[in-house]
Design an enzyme around this catalytic site. Structure first.
Site, PDB file in Angstrom:
ATOM      1  N   VAL A 159     -19.479  67.889  -5.434  1.00 45.53           N
ATOM      2  CA  VAL A 159     -19.381  67.041  -6.634  1.00 45.53           C
ATOM      3  C   VAL A 159     -20.758  66.475  -7.002  1.00 45.53           C
ATOM      4  O   VAL A 159     -21.569  66.191  -6.118  1.00 45.53           O
ATOM      5  CB  VAL A 159     -18.370  65.897  -6.368  1.00 45.53           C
ATOM      6  CG1 VAL A 159     -18.305  64.931  -7.550  1.00 45.53           C
ATOM      7  CG2 VAL A 159     -16.995  66.477  -6.072  1.00 45.53           C
ATOM      8  N   SER A 160     -20.999  66.323  -8.298  1.00 45.19           N
ATOM      9  CA  SER A 160     -22.289  65.812  -8.814  1.00 45.19           C
ATOM     10  C   SER A 160     -23.460  66.576  -8.206  1.00 45.19           C
ATOM     11  O   SER A 160     -24.385  65.999  -7.642  1.00 45.19           O
ATOM     12  CB  SER A 160     -22.453  64.309  -8.512  1.00 45.19           C
ATOM     13  OG  SER A 160     -21.451  63.601  -9.152  1.00 45.19           O
ATOM     14  N   ALA A 161     -23.394  67.885  -8.348  1.00 38.61           N
ATOM     15  CA  ALA A 161     -24.349  68.748  -7.650  1.00 38.61           C
ATOM     16  C   ALA A 161     -25.191  69.599  -8.593  1.00 38.61           C
ATOM     17  O   ALA A 161     -26.116  70.268  -8.161  1.00 38.61           O
ATOM     18  CB  ALA A 161     -23.581  69.666  -6.697  1.00 38.61           C
ATOM     19  N   GLY A 162     -24.836  69.604  -9.897  1.00 33.61           N
ATOM     20  CA  GLY A 162     -25.508  70.505 -10.836  1.00 33.61           C
ATOM     21  C   GLY A 162     -24.842  71.870 -10.863  1.00 33.61           C
ATOM     22  O   GLY A 162     -25.406  72.851 -11.338  1.00 33.61           O
TER      23      GLY A 162
ATOM     24  N   LYS B  34     -21.144  77.244 -11.432  1.00 37.71           N
ATOM     25  CA  LYS B  34     -22.256  77.962 -12.087  1.00 37.71           C
ATOM     26  C   LYS B  34     -23.586  77.492 -11.518  1.00 37.71           C
ATOM     27  O   LYS B  34     -23.693  76.389 -10.967  1.00 37.71           O
ATOM     28  CB  LYS B  34     -22.244  77.765 -13.609  1.00 37.71           C
ATOM     29  CG  LYS B  34     -22.453  76.308 -14.101  1.00 37.71           C
ATOM     30  CD  LYS B  34     -23.891  75.862 -14.191  1.00 37.71           C
ATOM     31  CE  LYS B  34     -23.996  74.372 -14.486  1.00 37.71           C
ATOM     32  NZ  LYS B  34     -25.256  73.742 -14.247  1.00 37.71           N
TER      33      LYS B  34
ATOM     34  N   ALA C 196     -21.513  72.183 -12.019  1.00 36.30           N
ATOM     35  CA  ALA C 196     -20.458  72.096 -13.039  1.00 36.30           C
ATOM     36  C   ALA C 196     -19.038  72.135 -12.469  1.00 36.30           C
ATOM     37  O   ALA C 196     -18.137  72.693 -13.093  1.00 36.30           O
ATOM     38  CB  ALA C 196     -20.641  73.194 -14.095  1.00 36.30           C
TER      39      ALA C 196
ATOM     40  N   ASP D 265     -20.551  72.068 -20.738  1.00 40.22           N
ATOM     41  CA  ASP D 265     -20.471  73.203 -19.808  1.00 40.22           C
ATOM     42  C   ASP D 265     -19.092  73.874 -19.780  1.00 40.22           C
ATOM     43  O   ASP D 265     -18.947  74.941 -19.185  1.00 40.22           O
ATOM     44  CB  ASP D 265     -20.793  72.744 -18.370  1.00 40.22           C
ATOM     45  CG  ASP D 265     -22.282  72.508 -18.158  1.00 40.22           C
ATOM     46  OD1 ASP D 265     -23.077  72.968 -19.011  1.00 40.22           O
ATOM     47  OD2 ASP D 265     -22.639  71.885 -17.148  1.00 40.22           O
TER      48      ASP D 265
ATOM     49  N   GLY E  80     -16.750  69.751 -12.198  1.00 41.50           N
ATOM     50  CA  GLY E  80     -15.767  69.075 -13.054  1.00 41.50           C
ATOM     51  C   GLY E  80     -15.438  69.927 -14.277  1.00 41.50           C
ATOM     52  O   GLY E  80     -14.265  70.083 -14.647  1.00 41.50           O
ATOM     53  N   SER E  81     -16.466  70.499 -14.886  1.00 41.33           N
ATOM     54  CA  SER E  81     -16.259  71.352 -16.070  1.00 41.33           C
ATOM     55  C   SER E  81     -15.444  72.587 -15.700  1.00 41.33           C
ATOM     56  O   SER E  81     -14.598  73.047 -16.479  1.00 41.33           O
ATOM     57  CB  SER E  81     -17.602  71.811 -16.642  1.00 41.33           C
ATOM     58  OG  SER E  81     -18.413  70.708 -16.917  1.00 41.33           O
TER      59      SER E  81
HETATM   60  P1  ATP Z   1     -22.945  69.508 -14.320  1.00 45.44           P
HETATM   61  O1  ATP Z   1     -23.622  70.632 -13.594  1.00 45.44           O
HETATM   62  O2  ATP Z   1     -22.007  69.947 -15.430  1.00 45.44           O
HETATM   63  O3  ATP Z   1     -23.856  68.382 -14.699  1.00 45.44           O
HETATM   64  P2  ATP Z   1     -22.179  68.395 -11.840  1.00 45.44           P
HETATM   65  O4  ATP Z   1     -21.970  69.525 -10.894  1.00 45.44           O
HETATM   66  O5  ATP Z   1     -23.504  67.738 -11.768  1.00 45.44           O
HETATM   67  O6  ATP Z   1     -21.903  68.878 -13.293  1.00 45.44           O
HETATM   68  P3  ATP Z   1     -19.544  67.372 -11.379  1.00 45.44           P
HETATM   69  O7  ATP Z   1     -19.206  67.839 -10.019  1.00 45.44           O
HETATM   70  O8  ATP Z   1     -18.902  68.050 -12.510  1.00 45.44           O
HETATM   71  O9  ATP Z   1     -21.120  67.312 -11.597  1.00 45.44           O
HETATM   72  O10 ATP Z   1     -19.245  65.803 -11.386  1.00 45.44           O
HETATM   73  C1  ATP Z   1     -19.921  64.924 -12.224  1.00 45.44           C
HETATM   74  C2  ATP Z   1     -19.088  63.660 -12.396  1.00 45.44           C
HETATM   75  O11 ATP Z   1     -17.827  63.985 -12.956  1.00 45.44           O
HETATM   76  C3  ATP Z   1     -18.809  62.913 -11.115  1.00 45.44           C
HETATM   77  O12 ATP Z   1     -19.138  61.565 -11.350  1.00 45.44           O
HETATM   78  C4  ATP Z   1     -17.332  63.054 -10.881  1.00 45.44           C
HETATM   79  O13 ATP Z   1     -16.757  61.883 -10.341  1.00 45.44           O
HETATM   80  C5  ATP Z   1     -16.781  63.306 -12.270  1.00 45.44           C
HETATM   81  N1  ATP Z   1     -15.603  64.219 -12.289  1.00 45.44           N
HETATM   82  C6  ATP Z   1     -14.574  64.121 -13.121  1.00 45.44           C
HETATM   83  N2  ATP Z   1     -13.669  65.073 -12.886  1.00 45.44           N
HETATM   84  C7  ATP Z   1     -14.123  65.818 -11.863  1.00 45.44           C
HETATM   85  C8  ATP Z   1     -13.625  66.962 -11.183  1.00 45.44           C
HETATM   86  N3  ATP Z   1     -12.444  67.504 -11.491  1.00 45.44           N
HETATM   87  N4  ATP Z   1     -14.394  67.488 -10.205  1.00 45.44           N
HETATM   88  C9  ATP Z   1     -15.604  66.931  -9.918  1.00 45.44           C
HETATM   89  N5  ATP Z   1     -16.102  65.845 -10.526  1.00 45.44           N
HETATM   90  C10 ATP Z   1     -15.389  65.282 -11.500  1.00 45.44           C
END
Ligand code: ATP
Length: 290
Positions: free
Chosen positions: A96-99, A11, A101, A137, A103-104
């Site tokens: 990953v950890s990109a904003g 998203k 979502a 999320d 993981g969600s």
């Molecule tokens: P949001 O936009 O919801 O803040 P995000 O895109 O910033 O999420 P994610 O990619 O969901 O971040 O990852 C955030 C953290 O969750 C990381 O520290 C990662 O190690 C952890 N994590 C746990 N499960 C997963 C997964 N299946 N995929 C990615 N990251 C995961």
């Protein structure tokens, strides 16, 4: 059925406002969430052993209880017990950890997959209620499309789809923790909040241009202060023809909205050959009825 593969879509936030800090420490937000056509694939396979294992194509991703897909399995199994073991494989494409979502999205896809694999017959609303226990999320990642999110992000209202456009995602090589961004938001110093209400009107009018002109993310007040690369990417995105360019969620991914494929591809090539982005991905909005 012994196995299933489910797509887990990313998203972006088409505008994000933080209203207030709540007594429980969470923040009330108001944001328009948009699914994009960038997805991980979650493959779930039953095994005759009792254990749950998670693997992925990224060696740095936790595969134990810290993984949201793993957490989703444990919660689902607690509510609707089954005896099989499960092998989960995450083919990650969402940075990953990109904003975005990622993981969600994986947690949401896991819940969806288990509902089908075990013929539990849960409705979307029931799955969303379970998802809310895993993260704010997750309900949106189940609902998908375009939606207004309020509360901590879990109160959702479907919206008219974002008009057709091209979306360029650029994630710089920095890590920004969501917790840090919230802790450093100076809400009392912010004079002008993003105008989410007018954005809702623009969506109703299917007016991409009006919408683009209004899109803002309050969290940039923290990240742009700390990381000059954020402003730089936004500037370059606009120089390359983006209608607007904003950070998604708590960042650090910046996206640009383009009304024209050629411009979007030119901007993609620019960022691919520059040092600004570790990940550069050209995508489109994903709407549920497509
Ligand atoms: P949001 O936009 O919801 O803040 P995000 O895109 O910033 O999420 P994610 O990619 O969901 O971040 O990852 C955030 C953290 O969750 C990381 O520290 C990662 O190690 C952890 N994590 C746990 N499960 C997963 C997964 N299946 N995929 C990615 N990251 C995961």
């Amino acid at each position: 059925m012994n196995s299933i593969a489910v797509k887990a879509y990313a998203k972006i936030n088409l505008g994000l406002d933080v209203i207030q800090k709540r007594p429980d420490g969470y923040h009330d937000i108001k944001t328009i969430m948009q699914t994009v056509n960038l997805y991980d694939t979650v493959c779930i396979k039953k095994t005759k052993f009792q254990s749950v294992t998670v693997r992925s194509n990224l060696n740095y991703l936790p595969t134990d209880q810290r993984n949201l897909a793993y957490k989703a399995v444990l919660l689902f199994r607690e509510l609707y017990p089954f005896k099989d073991g499960l092998n989960i494989y995450l083919n990650k494409r969402i940075p990953v950890s990109a904003g975005l979502a990622g993981g969600s999205a994986d947690a949401a896809a896991t819940l969806k997959g288990l509902n089908q694999l075990y013929k539990t017959g849960l409705s979307l609303e029931e799955l969303m209620a379970i998802g809310a226990r895993l993260g704010a999320d997750v309900p949106f990642c189940l609902l998908m499309g375009t939606a207004l999110a309020e509360g901590i992000g879990e109160r959702l209202k479907p919206l008219p789809p974002l008009p057709d456009c091209h979306i360029l995602l650029v994630k710089p090589d920095i890590s920004v923790s969501t917790k840090y961004v919230y802790e450093n938001l100076r809400l009392n110093e912010i004079v002008k909040h993003p105008d989410i209400e007018s954005m809702l009107d623009a969506l109703k009018e299917k007016n991409l241009y009006r919408l683009s002109a209004l899109i803002e993310n309050i969290m940039e007040t923290v990240t742009a202060r700390e990381y000059p690369v954020i402003e730089k990417i936004k500037e370059k995105m606009k120089e390359n023809g983006a209608l607007s360019s904003v950070m998604s969620g708590s960042g650090p991914t910046i996206y640009g909205i383009f009304d024209n494929q050629l411009k979007a591809e030119t901007a993609y090539n620019f960022f691919k050959s520059s040092q600004y982005g570790k990940y550069v991905i050209l995508t489109k909005p994903y709407n549920i009825n497509q």
